[in-house]
Design a protein around this motif. Structure first.
Motif, PDB file in Angstrom:
ATOM      1  N   PRO A 139      91.651  88.944  24.592  1.00  0.00           N
ATOM      2  CA  PRO A 139      91.605  90.049  23.627  1.00  0.00           C
ATOM      3  C   PRO A 139      92.447  89.760  22.387  1.00  0.00           C
ATOM      4  O   PRO A 139      93.486  89.108  22.450  1.00  0.00           O
ATOM      5  CB  PRO A 139      92.163  91.228  24.422  1.00  0.00           C
ATOM      6  CG  PRO A 139      92.888  90.633  25.568  1.00  0.00           C
ATOM      7  CD  PRO A 139      92.198  89.350  25.889  1.00  0.00           C
ATOM      8  N   GLU A 140      91.996  90.262  21.253  1.00  0.00           N
ATOM      9  CA  GLU A 140      92.659  89.996  19.974  1.00  0.00           C
ATOM     10  C   GLU A 140      94.093  90.503  19.961  1.00  0.00           C
ATOM     11  O   GLU A 140      94.988  89.850  19.406  1.00  0.00           O
ATOM     12  CB  GLU A 140      91.866  90.651  18.837  1.00  0.00           C
ATOM     13  CG  GLU A 140      92.420  90.329  17.457  1.00  0.00           C
ATOM     14  CD  GLU A 140      91.590  90.948  16.347  1.00  0.00           C
ATOM     15  OE1 GLU A 140      91.962  90.762  15.171  1.00  0.00           O
ATOM     16  OE2 GLU A 140      90.569  91.605  16.654  1.00  0.00           O
ATOM     17  N   ALA A 141      94.342  91.673  20.567  1.00  0.00           N
ATOM     18  CA  ALA A 141      95.691  92.230  20.577  1.00  0.00           C
ATOM     19  C   ALA A 141      96.669  91.292  21.281  1.00  0.00           C
ATOM     20  O   ALA A 141      97.808  91.096  20.832  1.00  0.00           O
ATOM     21  CB  ALA A 141      95.685  93.600  21.264  1.00  0.00           C
ATOM     22  N   LEU A 142      96.235  90.680  22.379  1.00  0.00           N
ATOM     23  CA  LEU A 142      97.078  89.727  23.113  1.00  0.00           C
ATOM     24  C   LEU A 142      97.316  88.480  22.276  1.00  0.00           C
ATOM     25  O   LEU A 142      98.451  87.995  22.168  1.00  0.00           O
ATOM     26  CB  LEU A 142      96.417  89.374  24.438  1.00  0.00           C
ATOM     27  CG  LEU A 142      97.097  88.275  25.265  1.00  0.00           C
ATOM     28  CD1 LEU A 142      98.493  88.701  25.674  1.00  0.00           C
ATOM     29  CD2 LEU A 142      96.252  87.920  26.495  1.00  0.00           C
ATOM     30  N   LEU A 143      96.252  87.973  21.663  1.00  0.00           N
ATOM     31  CA  LEU A 143      96.372  86.768  20.845  1.00  0.00           C
ATOM     32  C   LEU A 143      97.309  86.979  19.663  1.00  0.00           C
ATOM     33  O   LEU A 143      98.102  86.097  19.310  1.00  0.00           O
ATOM     34  CB  LEU A 143      95.002  86.329  20.353  1.00  0.00           C
ATOM     35  CG  LEU A 143      94.033  85.793  21.419  1.00  0.00           C
ATOM     36  CD1 LEU A 143      92.675  85.500  20.794  1.00  0.00           C
ATOM     37  CD2 LEU A 143      94.597  84.538  22.068  1.00  0.00           C
ATOM     38  N   ASN A 144      97.231  88.149  19.043  1.00  0.00           N
ATOM     39  CA  ASN A 144      98.090  88.434  17.888  1.00  0.00           C
ATOM     40  C   ASN A 144      99.562  88.361  18.261  1.00  0.00           C
ATOM     41  O   ASN A 144     100.382  87.781  17.538  1.00  0.00           O
ATOM     42  CB  ASN A 144      97.752  89.806  17.308  1.00  0.00           C
ATOM     43  CG  ASN A 144      96.465  89.804  16.504  1.00  0.00           C
ATOM     44  OD1 ASN A 144      95.995  88.752  16.075  1.00  0.00           O
ATOM     45  ND2 ASN A 144      95.876  90.979  16.302  1.00  0.00           N
ATOM     46  N   VAL A 145      99.900  88.948  19.403  1.00  0.00           N
ATOM     47  CA  VAL A 145     101.306  88.929  19.830  1.00  0.00           C
ATOM     48  C   VAL A 145     101.732  87.513  20.204  1.00  0.00           C
ATOM     49  O   VAL A 145     102.790  87.040  19.788  1.00  0.00           O
ATOM     50  CB  VAL A 145     101.526  89.885  21.023  1.00  0.00           C
ATOM     51  CG1 VAL A 145     102.970  89.789  21.503  1.00  0.00           C
ATOM     52  CG2 VAL A 145     101.204  91.310  20.629  1.00  0.00           C
ATOM     53  N   LEU A 146     100.921  86.826  20.979  1.00  0.00           N
ATOM     54  CA  LEU A 146     101.275  85.474  21.413  1.00  0.00           C
ATOM     55  C   LEU A 146     101.374  84.505  20.240  1.00  0.00           C
ATOM     56  O   LEU A 146     102.184  83.572  20.260  1.00  0.00           O
ATOM     57  CB  LEU A 146     100.239  84.960  22.415  1.00  0.00           C
ATOM     58  CG  LEU A 146     100.207  85.660  23.778  1.00  0.00           C
ATOM     59  CD1 LEU A 146      99.072  85.104  24.631  1.00  0.00           C
ATOM     60  CD2 LEU A 146     101.535  85.509  24.510  1.00  0.00           C
ATOM     61  N   ASN A 147     100.574  84.741  19.209  1.00  0.00           N
ATOM     62  CA  ASN A 147     100.622  83.872  18.026  1.00  0.00           C
ATOM     63  C   ASN A 147     101.682  84.287  17.025  1.00  0.00           C
ATOM     64  O   ASN A 147     101.820  83.675  15.964  1.00  0.00           O
ATOM     65  CB  ASN A 147      99.251  83.852  17.337  1.00  0.00           C
ATOM     66  CG  ASN A 147      98.235  83.021  18.094  1.00  0.00           C
ATOM     67  OD1 ASN A 147      98.574  81.956  18.621  1.00  0.00           O
ATOM     68  ND2 ASN A 147      96.993  83.489  18.167  1.00  0.00           N
ATOM     69  N   GLY A 148     102.430  85.351  17.358  1.00  0.00           N
ATOM     70  CA  GLY A 148     103.519  85.784  16.486  1.00  0.00           C
ATOM     71  C   GLY A 148     103.063  86.521  15.252  1.00  0.00           C
ATOM     72  O   GLY A 148     103.796  86.579  14.253  1.00  0.00           O
ATOM     73  N   LYS A 149     101.885  87.128  15.285  1.00  0.00           N
ATOM     74  CA  LYS A 149     101.366  87.816  14.104  1.00  0.00           C
ATOM     75  C   LYS A 149     101.845  89.258  13.999  1.00  0.00           C
ATOM     76  O   LYS A 149     101.602  89.927  13.004  1.00  0.00           O
ATOM     77  CB  LYS A 149      99.838  87.794  14.125  1.00  0.00           C
ATOM     78  CG  LYS A 149      99.252  86.403  13.953  1.00  0.00           C
ATOM     79  CD  LYS A 149      97.736  86.441  13.930  1.00  0.00           C
ATOM     80  CE  LYS A 149      97.157  85.037  13.746  1.00  0.00           C
ATOM     81  NZ  LYS A 149      95.675  85.054  13.740  1.00  0.00           N
ATOM     82  N   VAL A 150     102.537  89.749  15.037  1.00  0.00           N
ATOM     83  CA  VAL A 150     103.064  91.112  14.995  1.00  0.00           C
ATOM     84  C   VAL A 150     104.413  91.096  14.286  1.00  0.00           C
ATOM     85  O   VAL A 150     105.288  90.304  14.622  1.00  0.00           O
ATOM     86  CB  VAL A 150     103.225  91.682  16.419  1.00  0.00           C
ATOM     87  CG1 VAL A 150     103.838  93.069  16.377  1.00  0.00           C
ATOM     88  CG2 VAL A 150     101.880  91.729  17.106  1.00  0.00           C
TER      89      VAL A 150
END
Length: 301
Positions: A139-150
């Motif tokens: 899911p995009e929400a998980l990827l965003n956090v793991l990639n440091g985009k938050v």
């Protein structure tokens, strides 16, 4: 019945039994000299650092250990020294060294204060990077956090992170520092999620591929090796982000400074001569500029 012969046999048996604890307590080089055998411990599922090849082992760390074996041969004057390869697990790796089951654990391991209560370590031989693998359909929400985009600023950042990380299943190798790292992050962020542990990287990636885990955390180059050889179809994706860096080293007996000096001398000479760069080229895909700078830091003058 020959009483004298029986007494002599009993005396010999007592002497042999008395020698057992002496050999167990002997320092590493004394033990090697007595047995004419140098035992290399290794974790078999840790390619390209160490992997099982028949009754032997191969990999970056094994190449370094064989150079140490050459130094032992020279120091002890044992040209016919036998090399024995002993696989260990993540749960018994420390005890294998402290008990004398192996003379050295070749596979690079992260030194910790807790482990240092029982064993000691060589100079670093590799700087590990903690990375994560997900499925392509994560899911995009998980990827965003793991990639440091938050963004980690403002009043809602924690809630945003939790939204991406919660209700997921994370996997890590049992007994490794990564397991503790994930637990700490979950507690710090108040994330409600599941953490499962596996025996090795192969088991973790299999769990992920089967949809029984959402993220598997492990050492980056080891993950790259597995994905390129076993999951080339591309269903699993290694994220670019490196979450933590840490120097790793070989494990040696805690109370044996003479052997540790021999190990550190060998490794430092390899750093200065460039031999360790050859081992990097052969097993780890070459040496980057950062690694070359660290070589100068790790080598003891």
């Amino acid at each position: 019945m020959n009483v004298k012969l029986t007494k002599a046999n009993n005396l010999l048996l007592v002497c042999l039994l008395t020698l057992v604890p002496v050999l167990a307590d002997a320092n590493t080089l004394e033990r090697v000299r007595a047995s004419n055998t140098f035992t290399l411990g290794y974790l078999p599922g840790y390619a390209p650092f160490s992997s099982q090849t028949g009754d032997k082992a191969s990999g970056y760390a094994i190449d370094l250990c064989l150079k140490i074996a050459d130094k032992v041969k020279t120091e002890l004057g044992l040209p016919g020294l036998q090399i024995r390869y002993q696989p260990v697990t993540t749960t018994d790796q420390v005890n294998a060294v402290s008990s004398g089951k192996v003379d050295i654990l070749c596979t690079p391991t992260l030194p910790t204060l807790e482990r240092r209560k029982t064993v000691s370590y060589s100079v670093p031989i590799y700087t590990a990077g903690l990375s994560a693998v997900v499925r392509k359909d994560a899911p995009e929400a998980l990827l965003n956090v793991l990639n440091g985009k938050v963004a980690y600023t403002g009043p809602t950042w924690r809630a945003t992170i939790n939204h991406g990380l919660s209700n997921q299943t994370y996997a890590a190798t049992a007994g490794e520092i990564t397991e503790d790292w994930i637990r700490q992050k979950m507690q710090l962020l108040g994330v409600v999620a599941t953490l499962v542990t596996v025996e090795n990287a192969d088991a973790g990636l299999k769990l992920l591929d089967e949809g029984k885990a959402d993220v598997f955390f492990a050492e980056r180059i080891m993950l790259q090796n597995r994905l390129s050889t076993q999951y080339s179809a591309g269903n699993l994706v290694l994220l670019e982000r490196i979450f933590e860096y840490a120097p790793t080293a070989m494990t040696v007996d805690r109370d044996d400074e003479n052997f540790r000096l021999l190990v550190d001398t060998t490794l430092s000479e390899m750093y200065r001569s460039g031999e360790i760069e050859q081992a990097y080229d052969n097993h780890l895909g070459g040496v980057g500029d950062t690694a070359k700078k660290l070589f100068k830091v790790y080598a003891i003058p």
